[in-house]
Design an enzyme around this catalytic site. Structure first.
Site, PDB file in Angstrom:
ATOM      1  CB  THR A 195      -0.967   0.014   1.205  1.00 28.27           C
ATOM      2  OG1 THR A 195      -1.669   1.255   1.242  1.00 28.27           O
ATOM      3  CG2 THR A 195      -0.239  -0.186   2.523  1.00 28.27           C
ATOM      4  CG  HIS A 244       5.247 -11.411  16.794  1.00 24.06           C
ATOM      5  ND1 HIS A 244       6.345 -12.156  16.413  1.00 24.06           N
ATOM      6  CD2 HIS A 244       5.682 -10.613  17.808  1.00 24.06           C
ATOM      7  CE1 HIS A 244       7.384 -11.822  17.158  1.00 24.06           C
ATOM      8  NE2 HIS A 244       7.008 -10.896  18.013  1.00 24.06           N
TER       9      HIS A 244
END
Length: 586
Positions: A501, A558
């Site tokens: 983006t 994560h």
């Protein structure tokens, strides 16, 4: 075998609800099929007798495979059969007049139908198939995870003629707007869903009366609905109108499940020792929840012949969860909510403006919250000296525009650098499915495109790893233009493996983007700004120079990606951009 959704290539026949020789009505359940994500019932596309089953239960075949044949009444006699049950093929072969002789005398509407040209030797009209009836137009499945759509505009009004594949209406989802073609030729008899209304996939939107259906309705309106309902959908030559019927009756997986290619995707076998069959969907849920084959065998099935259904497995899991959870205190009843005024998008209470979310904003909100719930988000940052990139673009942009017909933006360079970094860090080009990591070998890069101030979408540049800068530039320009004009196709918004983006194009220096599920990472490139920085000169040592600088941020999951890998990915991305030859050409 119908197509059950985006990327579905095959399906498994779970159970036949009809056997050869049995009568079947239009839209009556004919069989049950399953993929690894959804089980569904398939309605009959025509009325008649099930003549032959070509695919037995438990067999998996590709989409488009012929799985059964239905002999319609038109094939058997060329005349209309009584409403009670279609005759068997050997019975009607004895006499061409048997059906007419057995027709009830007290049904004047049926007699009126016999005088219509539907079953006569008159040639079929070009604008509507002879032997037709009433065809339902349903809300189509627009792509993976799409469960509903909004009717934006009707291109036809009741009473107007419509051709096969002529645009009938325009619908929209949170990601794409598209035109819906007519599944049959005839007259638009009724609109069931008005403009602006949102309904689930599979909901009937309108009814098209084909030639025979329209004439029958005008000849005996309200007197003999059974006559028109029993009219077989055909092409006037004894063949079912397969394309129209399949489009009108095609199952859509409207339970909201995200669809994926069918087949035996789990470790669990299709049957247990007793021969009990488990559908691909049931096995997928069992694998996801860690259920063993013994646990599946202990679940009492509510499906056909005692089969375990999705609802049975979910009920079992819920009961197991309740048994293991401590009792919670009873919550106070929630006060009733006052519904918003119908037909109002904004309202004022004092100095507070209340704005009702449009459909796109609601879905974006749901997706963002879902992503935050699903992934453990961490964001790492890096800084890139893109002076060489800026110089390269300035040197080539005019010639590129004249030669290629499109502007040379920074986006293709960012996508190229991201792909190069993904090659060295394949875990970022993956998704998480339960306790498994699915590493994707193709690089399908999502490219976030802002739609003014109303929202954003992320069309996918497919096989970005096989394209050079020129190819990426064309792909990015094409997708961006069609995204803003609402001309994207549903599959152009699906199956991305990583997203880039460019928030810098809107003036942002940096950001912490939210992961586009089911991906595991998203990269945001900030605005390019001139700043004084310390650079090392071989002759002078450290000097202060004006350079074009850009911040880059990477949000990653994560659960499978640690900070060291995230930092290494950013370092490789920056290295690709900083080593561009400013004097090179495209």
């Amino acid at each position: 075998m119908p197509k059950m959704g985006e990327s579905i290539t095959e399906g498994t026949v779970i159970a036949w609800h009809k056997q050869p020789g049995e009568a079947v009505e239009v839209d009556e359940t004919l069989l049950e099929i399953g993929t690894d994500k959804v089980d569904t019932e398939v309605p009959s596309p025509a009325a008649g007798v099930l003549a032959e089953i070509l695919v037995p239960e438990g067999e998996t075949v590709e989409v488009g495979t012929v799985i059964a044949r239905i002999e319609t009444e038109a094939e058997a006699t060329g005349e209309e059969a009584p409403a009670e049950a279609p005759p068997a093929a050997d019975e009607v072969a004895e006499s061409d007049t048997a059906t007419a002789e057995e027709a009830p005398a007290e049904a004047p509407a049926a007699e009126a139908e016999e005088d219509t040209p539907a079953d006569t030797a008159a040639p079929p009209q070009a604008e509507a198939p002879a032997g037709g009836g009433r065809v339902e137009v349903v809300m189509p499945k627009m792509g993976e995870s799409i469960t509903e759509g909004t009717v934006i505009a009707w291109h036809k009004q009741p009473g107007e003629a419509v051709e096969v594949d002529e645009t009938l209406l325009e619908i929209g989802t949170d990601k794409v707007d598209t035109e819906v073609p007519s599944p049959a030729a005839g007259v638009l008899a009724e609109i069931l869903v008005p403009e602006g209304e949102t309904v689930e996939v599979g909901t009937p939107l309108a009814v098209i009366a084909t030639e025979a259906g329209a004439e029958g309705a005008s000849a005996g309106k309200g007197d003999a609905p059974a006559a028109s309902q029993d009219e077989p959908a055909g092409d006037g030559a004894g063949r079912p109108a397969a394309p129209a019927a399949e489009q009108a009756a095609a199952p859509s997986g409207g339970d909201g499940a995200v669809m994926a290619p069918a087949g035996d995707t789990g470790e669990l076998p299709r049957t247990d020792e007793s021969g009990r069959f488990y559908s691909p969907l049931v096995r997928a849920i069992a694998r996801e929840e860690g259920l063993s084959l013994e646990e599946l065998a202990s679940i009492e099935g509510s499906g056909r012949e005692g089969r375990v259904t999705k609802e049975d497995v979910l009920a079992y899991l819920q009961n197991r969860k309740q048994r293991s959870a401590p009792a919670a205190p009873a919550a106070a009843p929630e006060p009733p909510r006052t519904p918003a005024p119908a037909g109002r998008s904004t309202a004022y209470e004092g100095r507070v403006e209340i704005i009702e979310m449009d459909r796109m904003r609601q879905i974006i909100a749901e997706h963002m919250v879902h992503s935050k719930r699903t992934s453990a988000h961490v964001t790492s940052f890096a800084e890139a000296d893109v002076t060489n990139l800026v110089r390269f673009r300035e040197r080539n942009k005019q010639a590129f525009l004249e030669r290629e017909g499109i502007k040379l933006t920074y986006t293709p360079f960012f996508v190229h650098a991201a792909v190069e970094a993904l090659r060295d860090h394949p875990l970022l080009n993956a998704s998480v499915e339960g306790k498994r990591i699915l590493v994707k070998k193709e690089y399908h890069i999502g490219m976030a495109v802002a739609l003014g101030k109303t929202g954003l979408i992320a069309p996918v540049i497919r096989d970005a790893g096989q394209k050079n800068i020129v190819g990426l530039a064309h792909a990015a320009a094409d997708l961006a233009e069609r995204a803003r004009n609402k001309q994207l196709q549903p599959d152009e918004l699906q199956s991305g493996t990583f997203t880039v983006t460019n928030i810098g194009s809107l003036g942002s220096l940096m950001g912490t983007p939210i992961i586009n599920q089911p991906q595991v990472a998203i990269l945001a490139t900030g605005a390019i700004k001139k700043r004084p920085v310390v650079v090392e000169d071989p002759a002078l040592g450290d000097v202060i120079a004006i350079r074009h600088m850009m911040y880059v941020s990477l949000s990653y999951d994560h659960r499978i990606i640690d900070g060291a890998m995230g930092a290494s990915f950013l370092q490789r991305f920056v290295e690709v951009l900083e080593t561009i030859d400013p004097d090179g050409t495209l």
